[in-house]
Design an enzyme around this catalytic site. Structure first.
Site, PDB file in Angstrom:
ATOM      1  N   HIS A  95       0.848  -1.200   0.000  1.00 57.53           N
ATOM      2  CA  HIS A  95       0.000   0.000   0.000  1.00 57.53           C
ATOM      3  C   HIS A  95       0.876   1.240   0.000  1.00 57.53           C
ATOM      4  CE1 HIS A  95      -3.774   2.100   0.409  1.00 57.53           C
ATOM      5  NE2 HIS A  95      -3.279   2.820   1.404  1.00 57.53           N
ATOM      6  N   ARG A 150      -6.279  -1.220  -6.985  1.00 61.89           N
ATOM      7  CA  ARG A 150      -7.325  -1.099  -5.965  1.00 61.89           C
ATOM      8  C   ARG A 150      -7.903   0.313  -6.019  1.00 61.89           C
ATOM      9  NH1 ARG A 150      -3.064  -2.959  -3.119  1.00 61.89           N
ATOM     10  NH2 ARG A 150      -2.997  -1.048  -1.881  1.00 61.89           N
ATOM     11  N   CYS A 155     -25.695  21.280  17.102  1.00 63.12           N
ATOM     12  CA  CYS A 155     -26.163  20.475  18.227  1.00 63.12           C
ATOM     13  C   CYS A 155     -26.176  18.990  17.830  1.00 63.12           C
ATOM     14  CB  CYS A 155     -27.563  20.919  18.641  1.00 63.12           C
ATOM     15  SG  CYS A 155     -27.733  22.703  18.920  1.00 63.12           S
ATOM     16  N   ASP A 179     -28.694  17.019  17.212  1.00 68.35           N
ATOM     17  CA  ASP A 179     -29.705  16.644  16.222  1.00 68.35           C
ATOM     18  C   ASP A 179     -30.201  17.819  15.393  1.00 68.35           C
ATOM     19  OD1 ASP A 179     -29.926  14.003  17.605  1.00 68.35           O
ATOM     20  OD2 ASP A 179     -30.785  15.274  19.174  1.00 68.35           O
TER      21      ASP A 179
END
Length: 391
Positions: free
Chosen positions: A167, A226, A317, A319
């Site tokens: 790699h 890859r 925040c 959500d």
């Protein structure tokens, strides 16, 4: 089939996945191993792999056995390579499901072989060589030869050694030192392959080029590549942003849930980090850091509403978050918000958000949470939904 809870969602353009793999195949002129780990980099491996299979991809690469077994459960019969660790007590599952395992350490190889001997089964392996990243792999350097250890691995009775790979750790830069280092990595892999050939060990598959390597080092002599991040239409680094004309597959949307006017001196969101200097109109948007939209974007990133940029106001925040819509008076509850993607003539990219957060585009797309449905589009029309919570 295309129903979903319209709170926050991602749209995955499958036509762009198809375009990208076609371009990669033409560019590489070699067999492509499609890297679909991390749920296809957050895009949803089931739908992405279907598109890749239609394009003739014969190999998928994942990070671990759970990801491999999910693909088998979905009916994919392509070859699967696990790039990382599989516990030896899962060795039988590798064999039963025809999964190829990366082997990168002699002690690990012996443990995996021993577990397989108890079952009488065998597994295909690809040997991982560490040519300079120092993550996993048999070390090949001026001071150490990997060949003798790999010969011992190839002799273990439970293995069919079909591939070898390394790699690149710095192939995404044109800096001279990066170029020299990558070429040294190739030289080290070539050296160990040559040494192994002298021992009578050879391989059907050799692969080193990652996404950046496909772009920058197209002339190596290995027979597989890859492809990872470029499959999804994103560049491996800022330097390579315009080096291959891939198309981003993911856009991220939410909706306006409230519109309000605040007066000068009003403090916005947690910690009162933002105070209105004049009368402002704010929109609350139904997304937060629990969805994967980083708190690092607080008061720094923009979103698109009606094709116009609106700045996040105060802290993101868990959500929800607030954005400044003072200059977009037509905004109302239920309006679509683009977190990244294109709306009209404006575009916010994953790369733009990555620069704000001090990270990379990989992390932006991989971090999209599992409570965010993925909506799949072909020819601009929804063809499927992946909702991890509702199924």
């Amino acid at each position: 089939m295309t129903d979903f809870v319209k709170r926050t969602w991602c749209e995955i353009n499958l036509d762009h996945i198809q375009y990208n793999i076609d371009l990669i195949q033409k560019t590489a002129q070699k067999e492509v191993i499609a890297v679909v780990k991390a749920d296809a980099y957050g895009h949803g491996d089931k739908y992405v792999c279907r598109e890749l299979a239609r394009a003739g991809v014969k190999w998928f690469a994942v990070s671990g056995i759970s990801e491999a077994l999910v693909l088998r459960k979905e009916g994919f019969r392509q070859n699967i390579l696990i790039l990382g660790y599989t516990p030896p007590d899962c060795a039988e599952a590798l064999s039963d499901n025809n999964i190829t395992q990366a082997v990168y350490d002699l002690d690990y190889a012996v443990a995996l072989d021993q577990a397989l001997r108890e079952t009488g089964k065998t597994v295909n392996i690809h040997v991982k060589v560490d040519t300079g990243m120092h993550r996993i792999g048999f070390e090949q350097s001026e001071a150490h030869s990997a060949a003798r250890e790999i010969v011992k691995v190839a002799a273990l009775p439970s293995f069919r050694t079909t591939g070898i790979f390394t790699h690149f750790c710095h192939s995404d830069s044109f800096d001279l030192s990066a170029i020299c280092y990558t070429k040294e990595q190739m030289h080290r892999l070539d050296t160990v392959i040559r040494e192994l050939k002298a021992y009578g060990v050879s391989f059907e598959m050799v692969h080193a080029q990652n996404s950046a390597g496909i772009i920058c080092y197209p002339d190596d002599e290995y027979n597989y590549v890859r492809a990872g991040i470029i499959l999804y239409g994103l560049a491996p680094s800022d330097e390579l942003e315009h080096m291959i004309a891939v198309k981003p597959a993911m856009s991220w949307k939410s909706i306006v849930t409230m519109v309000k006017t605040v007066q000068p001196g009003s403090a916005i969101s947690y910690g009162r980090t933002y105070t209105a200097e004049k009368e402002m109109r704010l929109a609350t948007v139904a997304i937060g850091y629990a969805d994967g939209y980083s708190r690092l974007f607080s008061s720094k990133a923009d979103v698109l509403i009606h094709g116009k940029r609106c700045r996040i106001t105060g802290r993101v925040c868990m959500d929800q978050m607030m954005v400044d819509i003072t200059d977009v008076p037509e905004v109302q509850i239920g309006d679509e918000v683009t977190l990244f993607g294109t709306d009209g003539e404006e575009t916010i990219s994953a790369d733009e958000l990555a620069r704000i957060a001090g990270t990379i585009n990989y992390e932006i797309v991989c971090n999209v949470g599992r409570r965010v449905p993925r909506i799949y589009l072909k020819d601009g029309k929804p063809v499927g939904v992946e909702d991890y919570l509702l199924g």
